[in-house]
Every structure is written in structure tokens, then in C-alpha cells.
Design a protein around this motif. Sequence first.
Motif, PDB file in Angstrom:
ATOM      1  N   ALA A 162      -1.521  -5.353  -3.505  1.00 33.42           N
ATOM      2  CA  ALA A 162      -0.580  -4.276  -3.811  1.00 33.42           C
ATOM      3  C   ALA A 162      -1.291  -2.932  -3.879  1.00 33.42           C
ATOM      4  CB  ALA A 162       0.123  -4.551  -5.143  1.00 33.42           C
ATOM      5  N   ARG A 163      -0.570  -1.900  -3.487  1.00 33.66           N
ATOM      6  CA  ARG A 163      -1.015  -0.531  -3.691  1.00 33.66           C
ATOM      7  C   ARG A 163       0.222   0.362  -3.725  1.00 33.66           C
ATOM      8  NH1 ARG A 163      -3.961   3.113   0.424  1.00 33.66           N
ATOM      9  NH2 ARG A 163      -3.026   4.542  -1.052  1.00 33.66           N
ATOM     10  N   SER A 164       0.089   1.533  -4.347  1.00 37.17           N
ATOM     11  CA  SER A 164       1.196   2.473  -4.457  1.00 37.17           C
ATOM     12  C   SER A 164       0.743   3.852  -4.007  1.00 37.17           C
ATOM     13  CB  SER A 164       1.714   2.546  -5.902  1.00 37.17           C
ATOM     14  OG  SER A 164       2.249   1.294  -6.304  1.00 37.17           O
ATOM     15  N   GLU A 165       1.614   4.536  -3.315  1.00 33.81           N
ATOM     16  CA  GLU A 165       1.396   5.917  -2.903  1.00 33.81           C
ATOM     17  C   GLU A 165       2.369   6.767  -3.704  1.00 33.81           C
ATOM     18  OE1 GLU A 165       0.113   9.260  -1.507  1.00 33.81           O
ATOM     19  OE2 GLU A 165      -0.803   7.401  -0.831  1.00 33.81           O
ATOM     20  N   LEU A 166       1.834   7.609  -4.594  1.00 32.94           N
ATOM     21  CA  LEU A 166       2.685   8.328  -5.538  1.00 32.94           C
ATOM     22  C   LEU A 166       3.033   9.737  -5.093  1.00 32.94           C
ATOM     23  CD1 LEU A 166       0.994   7.159  -8.854  1.00 32.94           C
ATOM     24  CD2 LEU A 166       2.923   6.141  -7.640  1.00 32.94           C
ATOM     25  N   GLY A 167       2.553  10.182  -3.944  1.00 35.39           N
ATOM     26  CA  GLY A 167       2.874  11.515  -3.461  1.00 35.39           C
ATOM     27  C   GLY A 167       4.217  11.537  -2.756  1.00 35.39           C
ATOM     28  N   GLY A 168       4.603  12.716  -2.270  1.00 36.88           N
ATOM     29  CA  GLY A 168       5.846  12.841  -1.532  1.00 36.88           C
ATOM     30  C   GLY A 168       7.057  12.903  -2.434  1.00 36.88           C
ATOM     31  N   ILE A 169       8.220  12.606  -1.863  1.00 33.11           N
ATOM     32  CA  ILE A 169       9.474  12.733  -2.600  1.00 33.11           C
ATOM     33  C   ILE A 169       9.585  11.673  -3.692  1.00 33.11           C
ATOM     34  CG2 ILE A 169      11.983  12.617  -2.375  1.00 33.11           C
ATOM     35  CD1 ILE A 169      11.670  13.717   0.435  1.00 33.11           C
ATOM     36  N   ALA A 170       9.169  10.455  -3.381  1.00 33.23           N
ATOM     37  CA  ALA A 170       9.298   9.347  -4.338  1.00 33.23           C
ATOM     38  C   ALA A 170       8.138   8.386  -4.125  1.00 33.23           C
ATOM     39  CB  ALA A 170      10.627   8.625  -4.141  1.00 33.23           C
ATOM     40  N   PRO A 171       7.814   7.579  -5.126  1.00 31.76           N
ATOM     41  CA  PRO A 171       6.728   6.606  -4.960  1.00 31.76           C
ATOM     42  C   PRO A 171       7.043   5.617  -3.841  1.00 31.76           C
ATOM     43  CG  PRO A 171       7.344   6.825  -7.270  1.00 31.76           C
ATOM     44  CD  PRO A 171       8.387   7.542  -6.480  1.00 31.76           C
ATOM     45  N   LEU A 172       6.014   5.202  -3.136  1.00 28.51           N
ATOM     46  CA  LEU A 172       6.147   4.147  -2.146  1.00 28.51           C
ATOM     47  C   LEU A 172       5.213   3.018  -2.558  1.00 28.51           C
ATOM     48  CD1 LEU A 172       7.098   2.919   0.516  1.00 28.51           C
ATOM     49  CD2 LEU A 172       5.273   4.157   1.649  1.00 28.51           C
ATOM     50  N   HIS A 173       5.772   1.835  -2.740  1.00 29.65           N
ATOM     51  CA  HIS A 173       5.001   0.667  -3.154  1.00 29.65           C
ATOM     52  C   HIS A 173       4.875  -0.294  -1.973  1.00 29.65           C
ATOM     53  CE1 HIS A 173       5.401   2.057  -7.280  1.00 29.65           C
ATOM     54  NE2 HIS A 173       6.696   2.143  -7.099  1.00 29.65           N
ATOM     55  N   ILE A 174       3.670  -0.801  -1.782  1.00 35.61           N
ATOM     56  CA  ILE A 174       3.397  -1.751  -0.707  1.00 35.61           C
ATOM     57  C   ILE A 174       2.905  -3.037  -1.348  1.00 35.61           C
ATOM     58  CG2 ILE A 174       2.115  -2.176   1.417  1.00 35.61           C
ATOM     59  CD1 ILE A 174       1.638   0.885   1.528  1.00 35.61           C
ATOM     60  N   ASN A 175       3.605  -4.127  -1.095  1.00 36.16           N
ATOM     61  CA  ASN A 175       3.243  -5.430  -1.645  1.00 36.16           C
ATOM     62  C   ASN A 175       3.198  -6.456  -0.528  1.00 36.16           C
ATOM     63  OD1 ASN A 175       3.422  -5.553  -4.894  1.00 36.16           O
ATOM     64  ND2 ASN A 175       4.851  -4.013  -4.120  1.00 36.16           N
ATOM     65  N   TYR A 176       2.068  -7.181  -0.441  1.00 35.13           N
ATOM     66  CA  TYR A 176       1.912  -8.276   0.509  1.00 35.13           C
ATOM     67  C   TYR A 176       1.697  -9.556  -0.298  1.00 35.13           C
ATOM     68  CZ  TYR A 176       0.735  -4.615   3.961  1.00 35.13           C
ATOM     69  OH  TYR A 176       0.736  -3.521   4.786  1.00 35.13           O
ATOM     70  N   PHE A 177       2.471 -10.584  -0.003  1.00 36.01           N
ATOM     71  CA  PHE A 177       2.331 -11.887  -0.647  1.00 36.01           C
ATOM     72  C   PHE A 177       2.000 -12.934   0.416  1.00 36.01           C
ATOM     73  CE2 PHE A 177       5.033  -9.467  -3.469  1.00 36.01           C
ATOM     74  CZ  PHE A 177       4.675  -9.860  -4.751  1.00 36.01           C
ATOM     75  N   PHE A 178       1.023 -13.809   0.110  1.00 39.68           N
ATOM     76  CA  PHE A 178       0.607 -14.851   1.042  1.00 39.68           C
ATOM     77  C   PHE A 178       0.651 -16.216   0.355  1.00 39.68           C
ATOM     78  CE2 PHE A 178      -1.527 -11.006   2.438  1.00 39.68           C
ATOM     79  CZ  PHE A 178      -1.426 -11.038   3.819  1.00 39.68           C
ATOM     80  N   ARG A 179       1.181 -17.189   1.062  1.00 38.41           N
ATOM     81  CA  ARG A 179       1.078 -18.590   0.627  1.00 38.41           C
ATOM     82  C   ARG A 179       1.185 -19.464   1.860  1.00 38.41           C
ATOM     83  NH1 ARG A 179       5.621 -20.938  -3.137  1.00 38.41           N
ATOM     84  NH2 ARG A 179       6.648 -21.165  -1.102  1.00 38.41           N
ATOM     85  N   ASP A 180       0.180 -20.310   2.050  1.00 38.22           N
ATOM     86  CA  ASP A 180       0.126 -21.154   3.234  1.00 38.22           C
ATOM     87  C   ASP A 180       0.267 -20.278   4.491  1.00 38.22           C
ATOM     88  OD1 ASP A 180      -0.144 -23.326   1.518  1.00 38.22           O
ATOM     89  OD2 ASP A 180       2.004 -23.694   1.455  1.00 38.22           O
ATOM     90  N   ARG A 181       1.269 -20.537   5.310  1.00 40.36           N
ATOM     91  CA  ARG A 181       1.447 -19.792   6.564  1.00 40.36           C
ATOM     92  C   ARG A 181       2.415 -18.621   6.427  1.00 40.36           C
ATOM     93  NH1 ARG A 181      -0.074 -23.019  11.087  1.00 40.36           N
ATOM     94  NH2 ARG A 181       1.357 -21.807  12.385  1.00 40.36           N
ATOM     95  N   VAL A 182       2.906 -18.377   5.227  1.00 44.16           N
ATOM     96  CA  VAL A 182       3.948 -17.366   5.032  1.00 44.16           C
ATOM     97  C   VAL A 182       3.365 -16.069   4.491  1.00 44.16           C
ATOM     98  CG1 VAL A 182       6.122 -16.827   3.870  1.00 44.16           C
ATOM     99  CG2 VAL A 182       5.663 -19.160   4.636  1.00 44.16           C
ATOM    100  N   TRP A 183       3.774 -14.966   5.077  1.00 45.67           N
ATOM    101  CA  TRP A 183       3.404 -13.612   4.636  1.00 45.67           C
ATOM    102  C   TRP A 183       4.691 -12.842   4.372  1.00 45.67           C
ATOM    103  CZ3 TRP A 183       1.936  -9.312   8.617  1.00 45.67           C
ATOM    104  CH2 TRP A 183       1.672  -8.106   7.948  1.00 45.67           C
ATOM    105  N   VAL A 184       4.856 -12.377   3.146  1.00 46.14           N
ATOM    106  CA  VAL A 184       6.018 -11.575   2.766  1.00 46.14           C
ATOM    107  C   VAL A 184       5.536 -10.171   2.416  1.00 46.14           C
ATOM    108  CG1 VAL A 184       7.964 -11.320   1.176  1.00 46.14           C
ATOM    109  CG2 VAL A 184       7.222 -13.612   1.876  1.00 46.14           C
ATOM    110  N   SER A 185       6.094  -9.173   3.082  1.00 47.69           N
ATOM    111  CA  SER A 185       5.739  -7.776   2.825  1.00 47.69           C
ATOM    112  C   SER A 185       6.958  -7.046   2.283  1.00 47.69           C
ATOM    113  CB  SER A 185       5.301  -7.073   4.113  1.00 47.69           C
ATOM    114  OG  SER A 185       4.274  -7.773   4.759  1.00 47.69           O
ATOM    115  N   GLU A 186       6.759  -6.263   1.245  1.00 43.61           N
ATOM    116  CA  GLU A 186       7.813  -5.351   0.779  1.00 43.61           C
ATOM    117  C   GLU A 186       7.265  -3.929   0.818  1.00 43.61           C
ATOM    118  OE1 GLU A 186      10.571  -4.080  -3.044  1.00 43.61           O
ATOM    119  OE2 GLU A 186       9.753  -6.107  -2.974  1.00 43.61           O
ATOM    120  N   LEU A 187       7.973  -3.056   1.469  1.00 41.97           N
ATOM    121  CA  LEU A 187       7.604  -1.652   1.603  1.00 41.97           C
ATOM    122  C   LEU A 187       8.779  -0.823   1.116  1.00 41.97           C
ATOM    123  CD1 LEU A 187       6.623  -1.948   5.378  1.00 41.97           C
ATOM    124  CD2 LEU A 187       5.170  -2.522   3.432  1.00 41.97           C
TER     125      LEU A 187
END
Length: 202
Positions: A162-187
Motif C-alpha cells: 500500500a501507498r498513498s499520494e496525498l497531493g492534488g485535489i484529494a488523496p489517492l490510495h493504491i492497494n495491491y493484494f496477492f494470494r496464490d495466483r490472484v492479484w487485486v488492485s484498488e486505486l
Amino acid sequence: MGATRRLGTAAVILWIPLAMAGCAQPQGEAPTTTASPPEKTPTASTPSQAPGPTSAPVVIPPCDELVPFDAVQAEYAGGIETFHGQPEMQQQARTHIFGPAAVTALDAAEQSVHCGWGIPNSDGLSQIYVAELDPAVRDALMAELDASVFERSEEAGWVRYARSELGGIAPLHINYFFRDRVWVSELGSENGVLAREALSRL
């Protein structure tokens, strides 16, 4: 269609600061991997290792099942619209949020689903990618993330970056989750909330 065009404009405003900051691009070279000696004795897992692959087939539900609309509405105040699979939204993510390693992994995915939600004419935007990765592709991406500014943790059987970018109009959060063969990203503007909804259905 008008709402879609307005959403793309809002996405540009929200995400451009990330491109300037080099968001999600790893620092330095990725560590190389060497073959383990053919020994029978067990070895401890290293921090860069992901859970082993499973033989069970990966089934990715459609967006409306993956993250129910009611769960999205609970996180936003205002009229939510869906933008699942929208090319403009995905291109903004590839250009301004995902780094080269993430784009390479996404392009190599064996299957993937894109889900998007937002309030038109606002900075309230979120999107999720669920992808099935070959273990070698997954390990290469995780090695890049381990060498980057992302923070690694473990959560309910998933490896999270996880990481967050707090600049700009609103915060942007980036989350990557991994388990076995699955990758879930939330932006987006929600810090992993929608991704966790998806995790419970995978």
C-alpha cells in the motif's frame, strides 16, 4: 456518455500529480531469484515470497457480484455511477498510477476484470482490477514492489502492498493484494475498502 466524458476529466485532475511523483515505480533494480538446492529439509519463507499457487481454478465474479453496489454507496455520499471496463478510466490508471512493472503484469494476466465507480464531476473515483497471474509474473511484480516505496504487510491470508499520494485535489490510495495466483488492485479515494469487499468473494 456525457457522464463518462466528465469522469475522465476528473480522473486526469486527480491522477496527474502521481505521474509527476513517479508513483508506483520501484526504486532500483529488482532482486534476482536463484534456484534452491534440491534438498528435502524445509526452509523458512523470505519476505519476498508469496503464498504458493493453488491447483483450484481461479473464478473471478462479475463486478456487481464482486463488489455489490450497496457496499459502494455506503462509502460515498452522492449519486454513484458505475464505469466497469471503461477504456478511458483504465488508460488513466495505466498512464498515471500503475508503474511499468504493474502494467507488465497486468498485460500478462491470464484473465482480468476491471470495475469502476464514481461520482460524476467530482474527485470521488475508485477502480478495482482483479487478475490471475502466472506465479513467475506474480513473483516478479512482488519483487519490484519489495524494492519500492510501497509498504508491505499481511492481512487475512493476503499479502498487501500500500501507498498513498496525498497531493492534488484529494488523496489517492493504491492497494495491491496477492494470494496464490490472484492479484487485486484498488486505486482511488477509498483506502482498500472496496478491495476488501472483493477479497471476501475470491
